[in-house]
Design a protein around this motif. Structure first.
Motif, mmCIF file in Angstrom:
data_model
loop_
_atom_site.group_PDB
_atom_site.id
_atom_site.type_symbol
_atom_site.label_atom_id
_atom_site.label_comp_id
_atom_site.label_asym_id
_atom_site.label_seq_id
_atom_site.Cartn_x
_atom_site.Cartn_y
_atom_site.Cartn_z
ATOM 1 N N ASP A 95 -5.262 0.243 -10.560
ATOM 2 C CA ASP A 95 -4.904 0.998 -9.690
ATOM 3 C C ASP A 95 -4.876 -0.027 -8.545
ATOM 4 N N THR A 96 -5.453 -1.028 -8.741
ATOM 5 C CA THR A 96 -5.877 -2.203 -7.388
ATOM 6 C C THR A 96 -4.635 -2.477 -7.096
ATOM 7 N N LEU A 97 -3.877 -3.357 -8.003
ATOM 8 C CA LEU A 97 -2.819 -4.045 -8.471
ATOM 9 C C LEU A 97 -1.871 -2.921 -7.642
ATOM 10 N N LEU A 98 -1.399 -2.029 -8.250
ATOM 11 C CA LEU A 98 -0.402 -1.228 -7.578
ATOM 12 C C LEU A 98 -0.707 -0.702 -5.833
ATOM 13 N N GLU A 99 -1.943 -0.613 -6.168
ATOM 14 C CA GLU A 99 -2.450 -0.583 -4.613
ATOM 15 C C GLU A 99 -1.900 -1.191 -3.252
ATOM 16 N N ILE A 100 -1.956 -2.449 -3.652
ATOM 17 C CA ILE A 100 -1.649 -3.953 -3.339
ATOM 18 C C ILE A 100 -0.144 -3.443 -3.266
ATOM 19 N N ALA A 101 0.371 -3.520 -4.318
ATOM 20 C CA ALA A 101 1.193 -3.924 -4.105
ATOM 21 C C ALA A 101 2.320 -2.309 -3.324
ATOM 22 N N VAL A 102 2.084 -1.801 -2.813
ATOM 23 C CA VAL A 102 1.971 -0.232 -1.954
ATOM 24 C C VAL A 102 1.737 -0.938 -0.731
ATOM 25 N N LEU A 103 1.196 -1.803 -0.203
ATOM 26 C CA LEU A 103 0.607 -2.139 0.806
ATOM 27 C C LEU A 103 1.300 -3.154 0.889
ATOM 28 N N MET A 104 1.788 -3.739 0.645
ATOM 29 C CA MET A 104 2.851 -4.830 0.993
ATOM 30 C C MET A 104 4.235 -4.642 1.267
ATOM 31 N N LEU A 105 4.936 -3.582 0.241
ATOM 32 C CA LEU A 105 6.372 -2.292 0.209
ATOM 33 C C LEU A 105 6.164 -2.507 1.272
ATOM 34 N N ALA A 106 4.905 -1.728 1.319
ATOM 35 C CA ALA A 106 4.968 -1.111 3.586
ATOM 36 C C ALA A 106 4.909 -1.654 4.333
ATOM 37 N N THR A 107 4.656 -3.092 4.348
ATOM 38 C CA THR A 107 3.895 -3.674 5.456
ATOM 39 C C THR A 107 5.826 -4.599 5.157
ATOM 40 N N VAL A 108 6.142 -5.038 4.249
ATOM 41 C CA VAL A 108 8.053 -4.948 3.991
ATOM 42 C C VAL A 108 8.394 -4.463 5.342
ATOM 43 N N ALA A 109 8.425 -2.624 4.513
ATOM 44 C CA ALA A 109 9.714 -1.769 5.493
ATOM 45 C C ALA A 109 9.077 -1.987 6.720
ATOM 46 N N VAL A 110 7.740 -2.554 6.894
ATOM 47 C CA VAL A 110 7.895 -1.829 8.431
ATOM 48 C C VAL A 110 8.441 -3.293 9.562
ATOM 49 N N LEU A 111 8.520 -4.492 8.374
ATOM 50 C CA LEU A 111 8.380 -4.949 9.033
ATOM 51 C C LEU A 111 9.939 -5.647 9.623
#
Lengths: 105, 230
Positions: free
Chosen positions: B65-81
């Motif tokens: 769960d935590t691994l995928l959660e970090i992936a989601v956070l990174m994906l959102a960061t890349v998208a927002v950037l």
């Protein structure tokens, strides 16, 4: 021992309120706030249900909520960034209106 | 007009009531007591040498769960950037500069916040704390500094910031995949250095989470000079 029901009922109310806001509000930022409200309702329900255990709260729902909070932060930030970009491209804050003539990029 | 308004409110109201009914029905159908997974989780946390059972659940038992959660956070960061309108948004001063009071307060608070973030990560295995709490404090420190008019220092190049953003996820994936080489399963920490590996993953996750919170905040900063309209 049914004190957890207070939290669960509060969470269900928050979720219903968020559902209403998401569907009834037209302003996109209101929709993001409504989605956050729904998320908070789910967290409250999970935490409340985890408190039924007798030897102290169940740690699994708490960890799930912690995970959920981070995902909500990501969702909110992405939603707001898309809304901001949409606003600067069309000048609109909702999805229903037509952009003013001549301003469509 | 009023009939139109009435009709547009009726559907959302019905949907909300329906959701309330479904959730209420589901909740009332559950038993009023139940230990869930509390007992096996506590026993497992004792055995794994991580007394804080929440940290044990997050990084060990439910590490996926935590691994995928970090992936989601990174994906959102890349998208927002990539959605940001001003490419220099991450390095520009977003306020004209702090007054003497805010500037002094920020200078006094920032080191304490760094200390608290590090402390939260270190005690996370045995008490309240952990990577997310530490990362939130770290992110708050960064946002406070930026809001008080401190620009990104010159040594923190764009490349360096990107590495800090990615290092948590990269190392976590590495630690997750490593047991596969020796015939284990995904995220199966070797028992002899389980605690050290979890602390390493947590420390790097804290850096990445802090950096990503600052990036998410700054990427949407207004492009007009001096903060301007938000």
């Amino acid at each position: 021992m049914t004190s957890y029901l207070i939290y669960v009922a509060g969470g269900a109310l928050l979720y219903a309120l968020g559902t209403y806001g998401l569907l009834a509000r037209r302003h996109l930022i209101h929709k993001v706030i409504s989605a956050n409200l729904m998320g908070s309702g789910v967290f409250l329900i999970l935490i409340g249900l985890g408190n039924r255990a007798e030897g102290g709260p169940d740690p699994v729902p708490q960890a799930m909520v912690l995970t959920g909070i981070v995902v909500t932060v990501a969702l909110t930030a992405l939603g707001l960034a898309i809304i901001k970009r949409y606003y600067s491209a069309t000048g609109l804050t909702n999805l229903d209106d037509e952009p003013p003539a001549g301003e469509r990029p | 007009m009023s009939e139109h308004r009435h009709r547009t409110r009726l559907l959302p109201l019905t949907a909300a009531m329906l959701m309330l009914g479904v959730i209420g029905r589901a909740i009332l159908a559950l038993p009023t007591t139940g230990d869930g997974l509390a007992v096996p989780m506590r026993a497992g946390a004792e055995a794994s040498g991580i007394p804080n059972v929440i940290t044990a659940v997050l990084l060990d038992f439910r590490g996926y769960d935590t691994l995928l959660e970090i992936a989601v956070l990174m994906l959102a960061t890349v998208a927002v950037l990539s959605l940001r309108e001003d490419p220099a948004a991450l390095s520009r001063r977003i306020a004209g500069g702090a007054g003497p009071v805010l500037g002094t307060l920020t200078r006094a608070l920032a080191p304490i916040m760094l200390l608290v973030a590090g402390h939260l990560v270190l005690v996370g295995s045995s008490g309240p704390g952990g990577a997310f709490q530490g990362g939130a404090v770290l992110g708050a420190a960064g946002i406070l500094l930026m809001l008080s008019g401190y620009a990104r220092p010159a040594w923190a190049s764009r490349r360096a910031v990107r590495w800090v953003l990615a290092v948590g996820l990269i190392v976590f994936i590495g630690v997750a995949l490593y047991p596969l080489l020796s015939g284990g399963t995904l995220l199966q920490y070797p028992p002899e250095n389980r605690k050290d590996l979890i602390l390493l993953v947590e420390a790097l996750l804290t850096l990445s989470i802090g950096a990503s919170l600052v990036s998410l905040f700054l990427a949407s900063a207004s492009s007009t000079e001096g903060g301007g309209r938000r």
